[in-house]
Design a protein around this motif. Structure first.
Motif, PDB file in Angstrom:
ATOM      1  N   ASP A  31     -36.566  -1.791  -6.170  1.00 52.04           N
ATOM      2  CA  ASP A  31     -35.410  -1.148  -6.811  1.00 52.04           C
ATOM      3  C   ASP A  31     -35.168  -1.827  -8.158  1.00 52.04           C
ATOM      4  O   ASP A  31     -35.936  -2.695  -8.577  1.00 52.04           O
ATOM      5  N   ARG A  32     -34.106  -1.440  -8.850  1.00 49.03           N
ATOM      6  CA  ARG A  32     -33.826  -1.983 -10.188  1.00 49.03           C
ATOM      7  C   ARG A  32     -33.578  -3.494 -10.179  1.00 49.03           C
ATOM      8  O   ARG A  32     -33.787  -4.161 -11.182  1.00 49.03           O
ATOM      9  N   LYS A  33     -33.131  -4.042  -9.043  1.00 46.15           N
ATOM     10  CA  LYS A  33     -32.855  -5.480  -8.954  1.00 46.15           C
ATOM     11  C   LYS A  33     -34.104  -6.276  -8.569  1.00 46.15           C
ATOM     12  O   LYS A  33     -34.060  -7.491  -8.497  1.00 46.15           O
ATOM     13  N   GLY A  34     -35.204  -5.576  -8.266  1.00 43.73           N
ATOM     14  CA  GLY A  34     -36.426  -6.267  -7.861  1.00 43.73           C
ATOM     15  C   GLY A  34     -36.525  -6.483  -6.367  1.00 43.73           C
ATOM     16  O   GLY A  34     -37.421  -7.168  -5.891  1.00 43.73           O
ATOM     17  N   THR A  35     -35.609  -5.895  -5.603  1.00 46.90           N
ATOM     18  CA  THR A  35     -35.640  -5.996  -4.143  1.00 46.90           C
ATOM     19  C   THR A  35     -36.736  -5.079  -3.613  1.00 46.90           C
ATOM     20  O   THR A  35     -36.848  -3.926  -4.034  1.00 46.90           O
ATOM     21  N   MET A  66     -33.656   4.690  -4.038  1.00 45.74           N
ATOM     22  CA  MET A  66     -33.432   3.487  -4.837  1.00 45.74           C
ATOM     23  C   MET A  66     -34.679   3.079  -5.635  1.00 45.74           C
ATOM     24  O   MET A  66     -34.630   2.150  -6.428  1.00 45.74           O
ATOM     25  N   TYR A  86     -37.464   2.193  -8.177  1.00 41.74           N
ATOM     26  CA  TYR A  86     -37.467   2.037  -9.629  1.00 41.74           C
ATOM     27  C   TYR A  86     -38.880   1.801 -10.155  1.00 41.74           C
ATOM     28  O   TYR A  86     -39.304   2.408 -11.114  1.00 41.74           O
ATOM     29  N   THR A  87     -39.615   0.892  -9.514  1.00 42.49           N
ATOM     30  CA  THR A  87     -40.970   0.562  -9.989  1.00 42.49           C
ATOM     31  C   THR A  87     -41.787   0.003  -8.829  1.00 42.49           C
ATOM     32  O   THR A  87     -41.290  -0.104  -7.714  1.00 42.49           O
ATOM     33  N   CYS A  88     -43.045  -0.346  -9.108  1.00 44.00           N
ATOM     34  CA  CYS A  88     -43.862  -0.985  -8.071  1.00 44.00           C
ATOM     35  C   CYS A  88     -44.710  -2.087  -8.686  1.00 44.00           C
ATOM     36  O   CYS A  88     -44.900  -2.143  -9.906  1.00 44.00           O
TER      37      CYS A  88
END
Length: 101
Positions: free
Chosen positions: A59-63, A92, A94-96
């Protein structure tokens, strides 16, 4: 405009250099919530029967929201092997990231 052009030049120069490991990673979510994961594994001078890549969805927080394993088989010396896959996204997402195990 000049800044954008300079960024494009830097990116294309980086893409042309085949570094060892996982390169050219892309994780794109479409409007239907489908994530397309793609990239390329560049092998070193040692033949490998199997390489496992761990894809982490963040997610955006890196979780970490979830993980998936991609196995590449029978990789020859200095071979570049492309991979592509799809999965449904968590809202949720955001990236991978991709790690070699």
């Amino acid at each position: 405009n000049n800044e954008k052009n300079n960024e494009n030049i830097k990116l294309s120069n980086m893409e042309n250099a085949d570094k060892l490991g996982v390169q050219k990673i892309s994780c794109i979510k479409d409007e239907f919530g489908l994530i397309t994961i793609s990239g390329q594994f560049n092998n070193d001078g040692i033949k490998k029967d199997k390489v496992s890549l761990v894809v982490s969805f963040l997610d955006r927080k890196g979780t970490i929201l979830g993980e998936s394993i991609v196995n590449l088989f029978d990789i020859k010396e200095f071979e570049n092997k492309r991979f592509i896959g799809n999965t449904l996204a968590n809202d949720m997402f955001y990236t991978c990231t991709i790690e070699i195990k």
